[in-house]
Structure formats: structure tokens, C-alpha cells
Enzyme design. Structure first.
Site, mmCIF file in Angstrom:
data_model
loop_
_atom_site.group_PDB
_atom_site.id
_atom_site.type_symbol
_atom_site.label_atom_id
_atom_site.label_comp_id
_atom_site.label_asym_id
_atom_site.label_seq_id
_atom_site.Cartn_x
_atom_site.Cartn_y
_atom_site.Cartn_z
ATOM 1 N N HIS A 186 85.555 89.526 22.023
ATOM 2 C CA HIS A 186 86.859 88.818 21.766
ATOM 3 C C HIS A 186 86.895 87.270 21.838
ATOM 4 O O HIS A 186 86.878 86.745 22.894
ATOM 5 C CB HIS A 186 87.673 89.421 22.580
ATOM 6 C CG HIS A 186 88.078 90.735 22.273
ATOM 7 N ND1 HIS A 186 89.016 91.154 21.153
ATOM 8 C CD2 HIS A 186 87.504 92.085 22.589
ATOM 9 C CE1 HIS A 186 89.027 92.480 21.130
ATOM 10 N NE2 HIS A 186 88.114 93.178 22.021
ATOM 11 N N GLU A 199 89.118 85.146 21.459
ATOM 12 C CA GLU A 199 90.645 84.914 22.000
ATOM 13 C C GLU A 199 90.633 85.221 23.409
ATOM 14 O O GLU A 199 91.490 84.588 24.029
ATOM 15 C CB GLU A 199 91.647 85.526 21.067
ATOM 16 C CG GLU A 199 91.849 86.835 21.384
ATOM 17 C CD GLU A 199 90.827 88.067 20.845
ATOM 18 O OE1 GLU A 199 90.995 89.248 20.992
ATOM 19 O OE2 GLU A 199 89.800 87.506 20.146
ATOM 20 N N CYS A 246 85.988 92.543 16.879
ATOM 21 C CA CYS A 246 86.083 93.678 17.471
ATOM 22 C C CYS A 246 85.930 95.016 16.415
ATOM 23 O O CYS A 246 85.029 95.301 15.711
ATOM 24 C CB CYS A 246 86.923 93.968 18.353
ATOM 25 S SG CYS A 246 86.523 95.138 19.695
#
Length: 210
Positions: free
Chosen positions: A188, A190, A83
Site C-alpha cells: 500500500h 498510501e 493490493c
């Protein structure tokens, strides 16, 4: 034991990134959140996450003497930017009335403008990622898989050869860039469930050769 340094400059979703890496790491890999330049320099791999404003990011990196360390590490070991950690590697961002960035990747960061009420800014939610080139980080990730995005700015590299994937929103944009041992993503991993974990596992297995 090899180590993964998650760069802590006071901004970003460090815990969620660290927990996701720990979930896919083998027992001989240590994941560490750190702002210590020497510990980052000694790590086998470096992850540079980030959320927030680019000017604050660059200022904190400079204050903590992490800008030089990131530049060094991004030249000689597997390096993953996420990001804002992607955008900070380019040369310049339109954000905050214009902000010089680290300049490791040639190109700039532009605002995700939209004149259509169908598209909101920030771009938030799941979207397809179309792989533009083969790469070890795409292993076992099907073409046009969906990943989770939260951003208002996007990267425009000077060289199309840097683009590892594209995503369509109000405009098509580069959602991943690659240069030698650097791989950076606008989404992202995660927050992207199983396929995000797969990408992180691929990063831990990657030797830094595209």
C-alpha cells in the site's frame, strides 16, 4: 487539466489513496474518486485500489459495468493497481473457493500458506521490496526500501519478465508487476509514508512507457 480517476466499486481505502495522490499532485492535476464509467474512461490516468475479498470485488465491478472500463483503460494509459487491485488483474484467484479474475495479466493468485509460527497470515506490516528491474516508478526509491503490506494472497505471474519487485515472507513473492502501461503493487503506497508518496508521484509523472 489532466485527471486521475480512483476507481470506486464500493470497496477499498479510497479516501486514503485519494488524499495521498492529492498530496503529490501538481495544481494542474485533478484527483477524482468515481464509479462513473465515462469519467474513468476520460481520465488521463487510472488508479485501481482495493481491499477485501476478490469474489465481492469482481461481482461489484461487473454489476457497475466497470470490468470493461478497467480492461479498456489498462490498455492505453498509465494504470496503477494496489493490493486487491493488483490481484484482480490476473486470471484466477484461489480465494473464495476459486474466482475468475479480469485476465489482463497472465497468472494466478495463491494463498499465502505458512507452516511456521514465525509467519502470520495475513502478512501485515512493513517489509522490504527488492526491485527486479529498472522502472520509472522506482525513481528515487532506494533498493530494498520498506513498504506496508496487508494481504493473505499473492500473485504468481506466468511470465517472470512481469515481475518488477519481490518480497520475502514465508515464501518469496512478486510484490510488483509491470506490463506496458500497467504497474501493480501488492503493498500500500498510501500507507507507506514518504517512499509511498514518492512512488505515487512517480506514477503521476509516468507516461506509461516502461
Amino acid at each position: 487539466m489532466s485527471s486521475i480517476a480512483v476507481v470506486d466499486y464500493g470497496m477499498g481505502n479510497l479516501r486514503s489513496v485519494s488524499k495521498a495522490l492529492q498530496q503529490v499532485a501538481t495544481s494542474d492535476i485533478r484527483v477524482e474518486i468515481t464509479s462513473n464509467p465515462q469519467r474513468i474512461r476520460n481520465a488521463s490516468r487510472v488508479v485501481f485500489p482495493g481491499v477485501g475479498a476478490i469474489r465481492d470485488c469482481i461481482r461489484e465491478l461487473q454489476r457497475l459495468n466497470l470490468d470493461t472500463i478497467i480492461t479498456q483503460c489498462a490498455t492505453d494509459r498509465p494504470f496503477l493497481g494496489i493490493c486487491l487491485g493488483m490481484q484482480a488483474l490476473l486470471e484466477f484467484s484461489e480465494e473464495n473457493q476459486g474466482t475468475p479474475c479480469l485476465g489482463l495479466l497472465s497468472g494466478k493468485v495463491l494463498h499465502l500458506n505458512t507452516n511456521n509460527n514465525q509467519f502470520k497470515v495475513p502478512h501485515m506490516g512493513w517489509n522490504q521490496v527488492h526491485q527486479e528491474r529498472a522502472h520509472p516508478l522506482w525513481n528515487n526509491i532506494p533498493q530494498d526500501s520498506r513498504f506496508y503490506f496487508v494481504h493473505s494472497y499473492y500473485a504468481v505471474p506466468d511470465k517472470p519478465s512481469l515481475i518488477a519487485s519481490r518480497t520475502n515472507y514465508s515464501t518469496p513473492f512478486a510484490s510488483a508487476l509491470v506490463q506496458d502501461n500497467i504497474f501493480v503493487v501488492q503493498f500500500h503506497p498510501e500507507k507507506s509514508q514518504q517512499l509511498g508518496l514518492q512512488l505515487l508521484a512517480n506514477f503521476l509523472a509516468w507516461n506509461g512507457v516502461s
